[in-house]
Design an enzyme around this catalytic site. Structure first.
Site: not given
Ligand code: FRU
Length: 527
Positions: A217, A59, A162, A325, A32, A51, A34-35
């Site tokens: 975010e 996730w 964050r 998401w 997986w 991520q 993400n960001d």
């Molecule tokens: C955005 C987010 C960020 C966080 C991360 C966690 O997609 O929610 O705010 O740092 O992903 O995986």
């Protein structure tokens, strides 16, 4: 409690989903993501940290994965850079090259790379329940990382503080580091400064403003000249929002304004509704107000976009997470799941008295707009009139991505339509259409293939689009599971994931109820 490192790594890829694996968009080999995190250019390499769940295809176990590229199209994945442990997950953040060795982690001759990331503390930590900012550093050009033993370096004792993005700010009083981060649930961007990356002083905050119905975010802040004019510098503040973006779920908005080293002031022209969009009672008014915000992307699948530090030649290049998401954990691929968008070079252009971002896909050796070394023209049609019958473009080629570039005078046609990954009887395909009377560009994936894996996936996304000198200009980057549309030179961008049925590889262009003049139509493979 069990360590986040206990879980077994998933086994080999499932054959039926390997055909969706993109050719030129980064995916983790079998896990997986993400960001995008810590985007930085150093010693000739673009680094993409991200991520990552190193142990699964949904996730969790959040850590920083790592990949590098020389051209932003072909990526090599490396071992996990910063791993979660029993005390903390490693959430999003940024990387800077500490050229002046302000942190003391490197030397003046061999500057360290410093990662500023969010520690999302777990039950085993004394900081449990809070999110704070921490450092890790690398003295081998980003290949291995060590956490700083003075972590965290910045806490507000907040559960939702964050996503720090740090950059070098050069002001009248000299240079310092500036951090932009979020208080996600208060829809605030917070600004701090530091001389050494270790001790931070609060400067100001910004928000709520514009799209503020969801969490804020992954912010970013950077200066750009308007139309290349060094005497007209504007600052761009990117704020990703989830949910509550224009196409539903997650998306990226931006503000244009000024930054004086302390405070960001938005131009009046970049504010949609003084009271904030979510304050509007009825949903039609809220949708209209959302349309007035400035969006990086009007599609469903471009989130957490942030820019590279130290990109060559002062260019500003962003990458987003090509997902939403709303359904991210259910995408029909495994064990790899999710990809990044194509890298996009951003510039500012004047627009009715105020500035707007334009984006260009970076397709050749890290340069937007350069000749495509990997590209081969399939079609390069002479100008022609398009009326009753659809024009068939080359089929999508398994193993390659491609780009369609078109310049069209819609003329009397009510509708210009590209149908991508379609079948011959016309019942299936992803449809990109322009409605001249409504001045709207629509990307419709309701018949794009597999859509039933989540109730929110089947959708059609629209963006307002004004013809320029009567002309519709499109660049459409198509990979095995995505369509990214750059319209009018990148003023309007729409990104959607798609999961076409096996065998549906046909592409057509047609004009509805009238005739259109096609001035340019090329299809080039990108491998
Ligand atoms: C955005 C987010 C960020 C966080 C991360 C966690 O997609 O929610 O705010 O740092 O992903 O995986």
């Amino acid at each position: 409690m069990s360590s986040c490192l206990d879980a077994a790594r998933p086994e080999t890829a499932q054959a039926e989903t390997t055909r969706f694996r993109p050719a030129i968009h980064f995916t983790a080999r079998d896990t997986w993501l993400n960001d995008p995190n810590g985007l930085v250019f150093h010693n000739g390499l673009y680094h993409l940290f991200f991520q990552n769940n190193p142990h699964g295809s949904v996730w969790g176990n959040m850590s920083w994965g790592h990949a590098t590229s020389r051209d932003l199209l072909h990526w090599t994945e490396h071992p996990v850079a910063i791993a979660c442990d029993e005390a903390e997950d490693i959430y999003s953040g940024s990387v800077v090259v500490d050229h002046g060795n302000t942190s003391g982690f490197g030397t003046a001759d061999a500057p360290a790379l410093v990662a500023i990331y969010t520690s999302a503390y777990k039950a085993a930590s004394q900081h449990s329940g809070t999110q704070a900012q921490s450092l890790a550093y690398s003295t081998d050009a980003g290949m291995t990382w060590k956490k700083y033993d003075g972590n965290p370096v910045l806490s507000r004792h907040s559960p939702h503080f964050r996503d720090p993005k740090v950059f070098r700010y050069q002001g009248d009083q000299g240079a310092c580091w500036v951090m932009v981060a979020v208080e996600a649930q208060h829809q605030k961007v917070v600004f701090y400064r530091s001389d050494d990356l270790k001790s931070w002083v609060f400067l100001s905050d910004f928000g709520p403003a514009n799209a503020d119905a969801g969490e804020w975010e992954c912010p970013d802040l950077f200066p750009l000249p308007v139309d290349g004019d060094p005497d007209n510098i504007k600052w761009v503040l990117i704020v990703n929002v989830n949910p509550g973006a224009v196409a539903g779920g997650s998306g990226g908005q931006y503000f244009i304004g000024s930054f004086d080293g302390i405070r960001f002031c938005p131009d009046a022209g970049s504010l949609a509704a003084p009271a904030g969009v979510s304050a509007l009672g009825d949903s039609a008014a809220a949708a209209t107000a959302l349309q007035q915000c400035l969006w990086l992307d009007w599609g469903r699948d471009c989130y957490a976009s942030v820019s590279f530090s130290d990109a060559p030649d002062g260019r500003r290049i962003i990458i987003g997470w090509m997902n939403n998401w709303d359904y991210a954990n259910q995408l029909p691929t495994a064990p790899w799941r999710s990809s990044m968008t194509i890298a996009r070079e951003v510039r500012l252009t004047a627009n009715s008295g105020s500035a707007r971002l334009i984006q260009q896909p970076v397709l050749a050796g890290g340069c937007a707009g350069a000749d495509l070394p990997a590209a081969k023209d399939h079609v390069n049609a002479d100008p022609f009139e398009l009326e009753h019958s659809a024009f068939r473009l080359p089929d999508a080629v398994p193993g390659s991505a491609h780009i369609i570039e078109a310049e069209i005078l819609p003329g009397s046609a009510e509708r210009i339509e590209f149908r991508l990954f379609g079948n011959v009887d016309g019942s299936a395909g992803t449809v990109l259409s322009y409605n001249a009377a409504a001045a709207v560009l629509l990307l419709d994936r309701r018949r794009s293939g597999s859509t039933g894996f989540h109730e929110k996936f089947a959708s059609a996304e629209s963006a307002p689009l004004v013809l320029e000198d009567g002309l519709l200009k499109l660049q459409i980057v198509v990979d095995h599971c995505s369509v990214e549309v750059f319209a009018q030179g990148g003023k309007v961008v729409l990104t959607d994931l798609i999961f076409p049925e096996v065998g549906n590889r046909g592409n057509w262009l047609s004009a509805g109820n009238g005739s259109a003049r096609i001035l340019k139509l090329t299809t080039s493979t990108l491998t």
